[in-house]
Write a protein that holds these residues in place. Sequence first.
Motif, PDB file in Angstrom:
ATOM      1  N   ALA A  33     103.559 -38.023  60.044  1.00 17.76           N
ATOM      2  CA  ALA A  33     102.371 -38.185  59.504  1.00 17.76           C
ATOM      3  C   ALA A  33     101.422 -37.334  60.325  1.00 17.76           C
ATOM      4  O   ALA A  33     101.358 -36.889  61.313  1.00 17.76           O
ATOM      5  CB  ALA A  33     102.074 -39.339  59.911  1.00 17.76           C
ATOM      6  N   ASP A  34      99.970 -36.913  59.736  1.00 14.73           N
ATOM      7  CA  ASP A  34      98.766 -36.388  60.943  1.00 14.73           C
ATOM      8  C   ASP A  34      98.679 -37.028  61.855  1.00 14.73           C
ATOM      9  O   ASP A  34      98.774 -38.454  61.647  1.00 14.73           O
ATOM     10  CB  ASP A  34      98.385 -35.637  59.952  1.00 14.73           C
ATOM     11  CG  ASP A  34      96.747 -36.426  59.168  1.00 14.73           C
ATOM     12  OD1 ASP A  34      96.721 -37.991  59.183  1.00 14.73           O
ATOM     13  OD2 ASP A  34      96.215 -36.478  58.252  1.00 14.73           O
ATOM     14  N   ALA A  35      97.489 -36.649  62.397  1.00 15.26           N
ATOM     15  CA  ALA A  35      97.115 -37.551  64.131  1.00 15.26           C
ATOM     16  C   ALA A  35      95.547 -38.696  63.622  1.00 15.26           C
ATOM     17  O   ALA A  35      95.851 -39.851  63.602  1.00 15.26           O
ATOM     18  CB  ALA A  35      96.205 -36.062  64.962  1.00 15.26           C
ATOM     19  N   ALA A  36      95.625 -39.193  62.260  1.00 21.28           N
ATOM     20  CA  ALA A  36      95.299 -39.388  61.619  1.00 21.28           C
ATOM     21  C   ALA A  36      95.851 -41.169  60.938  1.00 21.28           C
ATOM     22  O   ALA A  36      95.510 -42.173  60.793  1.00 21.28           O
ATOM     23  CB  ALA A  36      93.874 -39.425  60.299  1.00 21.28           C
ATOM     24  N   GLY A  37      96.603 -40.478  60.610  1.00 19.50           N
ATOM     25  CA  GLY A  37      97.964 -41.515  60.115  1.00 19.50           C
ATOM     26  C   GLY A  37      97.427 -41.652  59.015  1.00 19.50           C
ATOM     27  O   GLY A  37      98.374 -42.651  58.244  1.00 19.50           O
ATOM     28  N   ILE A  38      96.943 -40.699  58.383  1.00 20.67           N
ATOM     29  CA  ILE A  38      97.240 -40.949  56.914  1.00 20.67           C
ATOM     30  C   ILE A  38      97.614 -39.395  55.867  1.00 20.67           C
ATOM     31  O   ILE A  38      98.030 -39.802  54.542  1.00 20.67           O
ATOM     32  CB  ILE A  38      95.410 -40.854  56.683  1.00 20.67           C
ATOM     33  CG1 ILE A  38      94.588 -41.397  56.854  1.00 20.67           C
ATOM     34  CG2 ILE A  38      94.704 -40.766  54.689  1.00 20.67           C
ATOM     35  CD1 ILE A  38      93.004 -42.155  57.239  1.00 20.67           C
TER      36      ILE A  38
END
Length: 226
Positions: free
Chosen positions: A143-148
């Motif tokens: 997952a990316d840093a934003a968690g999305i």
Amino acid sequence: MGPKRREGADVVWTLVVPLKPLAMAKSRLRADPGRLPGPALALAFALDTVAAALECRSVRDVAVVTRDPLAGAELAALGARVLPEPPGAGGLNAALEHGARAVRAHRPDAAVATLNADLPALRTPELGRVLDFATEFPRAFLADAAGIGTTLLSAAPGMELAPAFEGRSRARHHASGAHEITLTGVDSVRRDVDTAEDLRAALALGVGPRTAAVTGGVPLAARAAD
């Protein structure tokens, strides 16, 4: 390019990196009041991402899917294989599927992983940890840093990539049966850049030399010496 297999690397991966035409890239950065140069940043991000990936012990080679001639020429000069995006490809997921098919047309048993082109702070050892972890699963994602969203999706030999990027891709990849990679200490592999806030976070990690030249940020090598 020949394999980059080194002692201790049981699986080496081909990375498929998608890159839209530079003139269309990073629209949210271009809209920022700071008037950041979107095309120049997009190219710098891609060059720093691919350069770091090519140094990874777990990476055999990198295939970039793009129809941008300037980006293609510069990435090829780094050592990437450039695959023209087919006309009417149908978006990011279709481009990734095209890249994976092209890779496996030459090497049917290839382990394939996608990697976002906008990871300017990418650290080679962190990418290696993620890819080594991914070897334990038929399909896996980070997952990316934003968690999305998702910055990396892997498919072991014989497994379809089945990309489901754009928007809330973390949830879609999880629902597809891919294993989520939950390693800590791999922030540079999660830190994609779409907004000015993302860019500030990447600069805080330390970016590659091409991004540093465009932004005035601090290159990775300089931060490593601190």
